[in-house]
Design a protein around this motif. Structure first.
Motif, short mmCIF file in Angstrom:
data_model
loop_
_atom_site.label_atom_id
_atom_site.label_comp_id
_atom_site.label_asym_id
_atom_site.label_seq_id
_atom_site.Cartn_x
_atom_site.Cartn_y
_atom_site.Cartn_z
N ALA A 48 -8.06 14.86 9.97
CA ALA A 48 -7.45 13.75 10.72
C ALA A 48 -7.48 12.43 9.94
O ALA A 48 -7.03 11.40 10.45
CB ALA A 48 -8.17 13.57 12.05
N ILE A 49 -7.99 12.43 8.72
CA ILE A 49 -8.09 11.19 7.94
C ILE A 49 -6.73 10.88 7.33
O ILE A 49 -6.14 11.71 6.64
CB ILE A 49 -9.15 11.32 6.84
N PRO A 50 -6.22 9.66 7.55
CA PRO A 50 -4.91 9.31 6.99
C PRO A 50 -5.01 9.11 5.47
O PRO A 50 -6.10 8.88 4.94
CB PRO A 50 -4.56 7.99 7.69
N PRO A 51 -3.88 9.18 4.77
CA PRO A 51 -3.91 8.96 3.32
C PRO A 51 -4.29 7.52 3.00
O PRO A 51 -4.24 6.64 3.88
CB PRO A 51 -2.48 9.26 2.88
N ALA A 52 -4.66 7.28 1.74
CA ALA A 52 -5.02 5.93 1.31
C ALA A 52 -3.83 5.00 1.47
O ALA A 52 -2.67 5.40 1.32
CB ALA A 52 -5.47 5.96 -0.14
N ARG A 53 -4.13 3.75 1.78
CA ARG A 53 -3.07 2.74 1.93
C ARG A 53 -2.77 2.10 0.58
O ARG A 53 -3.61 2.10 -0.32
CB ARG A 53 -3.53 1.66 2.89
N ALA A 54 -1.59 1.52 0.47
CA ALA A 54 -1.24 0.81 -0.76
C ALA A 54 -2.16 -0.39 -0.94
O ALA A 54 -2.64 -0.98 0.04
CB ALA A 54 0.22 0.35 -0.69
N ALA A 55 -2.44 -0.71 -2.18
CA ALA A 55 -3.32 -1.84 -2.49
C ALA A 55 -2.83 -3.11 -1.80
O ALA A 55 -1.64 -3.40 -1.76
CB ALA A 55 -3.38 -2.06 -3.99
N GLY A 56 -3.77 -3.85 -1.22
CA GLY A 56 -3.45 -5.12 -0.58
C GLY A 56 -2.96 -5.02 0.84
O GLY A 56 -2.65 -6.03 1.45
N THR A 57 -2.87 -3.81 1.41
CA THR A 57 -2.36 -3.68 2.78
C THR A 57 -3.47 -3.58 3.82
O THR A 57 -3.19 -3.63 5.01
CB THR A 57 -1.43 -2.45 2.92
N THR A 58 -4.72 -3.45 3.37
CA THR A 58 -5.84 -3.41 4.31
C THR A 58 -6.27 -4.84 4.62
O THR A 58 -6.43 -5.65 3.72
CB THR A 58 -7.03 -2.63 3.72
N ARG A 59 -6.43 -5.13 5.91
CA ARG A 59 -6.81 -6.47 6.34
C ARG A 59 -8.17 -6.41 7.02
O ARG A 59 -8.55 -5.38 7.58
CB ARG A 59 -5.78 -7.02 7.32
N PRO A 60 -8.91 -7.53 7.00
CA PRO A 60 -10.18 -7.55 7.74
C PRO A 60 -9.94 -7.17 9.20
O PRO A 60 -8.97 -7.60 9.81
CB PRO A 60 -10.63 -9.01 7.62
N GLY A 61 -10.81 -6.35 9.73
CA GLY A 61 -10.66 -5.90 11.11
C GLY A 61 -9.90 -4.60 11.25
O GLY A 61 -9.88 -4.01 12.33
N ASP A 62 -9.24 -4.13 10.17
CA ASP A 62 -8.56 -2.84 10.22
C ASP A 62 -9.58 -1.73 10.44
O ASP A 62 -10.73 -1.83 10.00
CB ASP A 62 -7.80 -2.56 8.93
N VAL A 63 -9.16 -0.67 11.10
CA VAL A 63 -10.03 0.48 11.37
C VAL A 63 -9.27 1.75 11.02
O VAL A 63 -8.07 1.85 11.26
CB VAL A 63 -10.45 0.52 12.86
N ILE A 64 -9.96 2.70 10.42
CA ILE A 64 -9.40 4.03 10.22
C ILE A 64 -9.99 4.90 11.33
O ILE A 64 -11.21 5.01 11.44
CB ILE A 64 -9.77 4.61 8.84
N PRO A 65 -9.16 5.48 12.19
CA PRO A 65 -9.70 6.32 13.27
C PRO A 65 -10.41 7.55 12.72
O PRO A 65 -10.01 8.10 11.69
CB PRO A 65 -8.47 6.72 14.08
N VAL A 66 -11.48 7.96 13.38
CA VAL A 66 -12.22 9.14 12.97
C VAL A 66 -12.46 10.04 14.17
O VAL A 66 -12.49 9.58 15.31
CB VAL A 66 -13.59 8.80 12.33
N THR A 67 -12.61 11.33 13.89
CA THR A 67 -12.97 12.30 14.91
C THR A 67 -14.24 12.99 14.44
O THR A 67 -14.31 13.45 13.31
CB THR A 67 -11.85 13.34 15.10
N LEU A 68 -15.24 13.02 15.31
CA LEU A 68 -16.52 13.64 15.00
C LEU A 68 -16.77 14.81 15.93
O LEU A 68 -16.31 14.82 17.06
CB LEU A 68 -17.67 12.64 15.18
N ARG A 69 -17.53 15.78 15.43
CA ARG A 69 -18.01 16.89 16.25
C ARG A 69 -19.53 16.89 16.12
O ARG A 69 -20.06 16.86 15.01
CB ARG A 69 -17.42 18.21 15.77
#
Length: 97
Positions: free
Chosen positions: A69-90
Motif C-alpha cells: 500500500a506504499i505509494p511510489p516516491a514523489r518528485a523532488a521538492g513536492t513534499t511539504r511540511p505536514g505531508d503524510v504517507i498513509p500506512v496500513t499495519l497488521r
C-alpha cells in the motif's frame, strides 16, 4: 492493542529516488511510531526494508507494515511540511490477526 496502550504514527522520512530519475543511492523510506503505555513511551520504526517489528510494549506481538500500500516516491521538492504517507499495519499475537 491492549488496555492502556496507545499507538501513534509519529512521522516519516522519505529519501527514495523518484521514478524516472537517476540517483546514485536508491534512498530509504522510514516510518516512525510511538507506543505509550504504563511503562513509558517506546519508539520503533518500519519501512519496506524492515517491515516487521516486535516492540517490547506489545509483549511478543508483531507489527507488520503492508508494503503493497506504499505509494511510489514523489518528485523532488513536492513534499511539504505536514505531508503524510498513509500506512496500513497488521498486529498479530500468537499467529492471529
Amino acid at each position: 492493542l491492549a488496555r492502556g496502550l496507545v499507538l501513534t504514527y509519529d512521522s516519516f522520512s522519505d529519501s527514495r529516488c523518484p521514478a524516472n530519475t537517476r540517483c546514485i543511492w536508491a534512498g530509504r523510506l522510514i516510518f516512525r511510531f510511538l507506543i505509550e503505555g504504563p511503562d513509558g513511551v517506546e519508539e520503533f520504526t518500519l519501512g519496506p526494508d524492515q517491515p516487521v517489528a516486535t516492540p517490547a510494549a506489545l509483549h511478543g506481538a508483531r507489527v507488520t507494515l503492508d508494503t503493497s500500500a506504499i505509494p511510489p516516491a514523489r518528485a523532488a521538492g513536492t513534499t511539504r511540511p505536514g505531508d503524510v504517507i498513509p500506512v496500513t499495519l497488521r498486529i498479530t499475537a500468537d499467529g492471529r490477526k
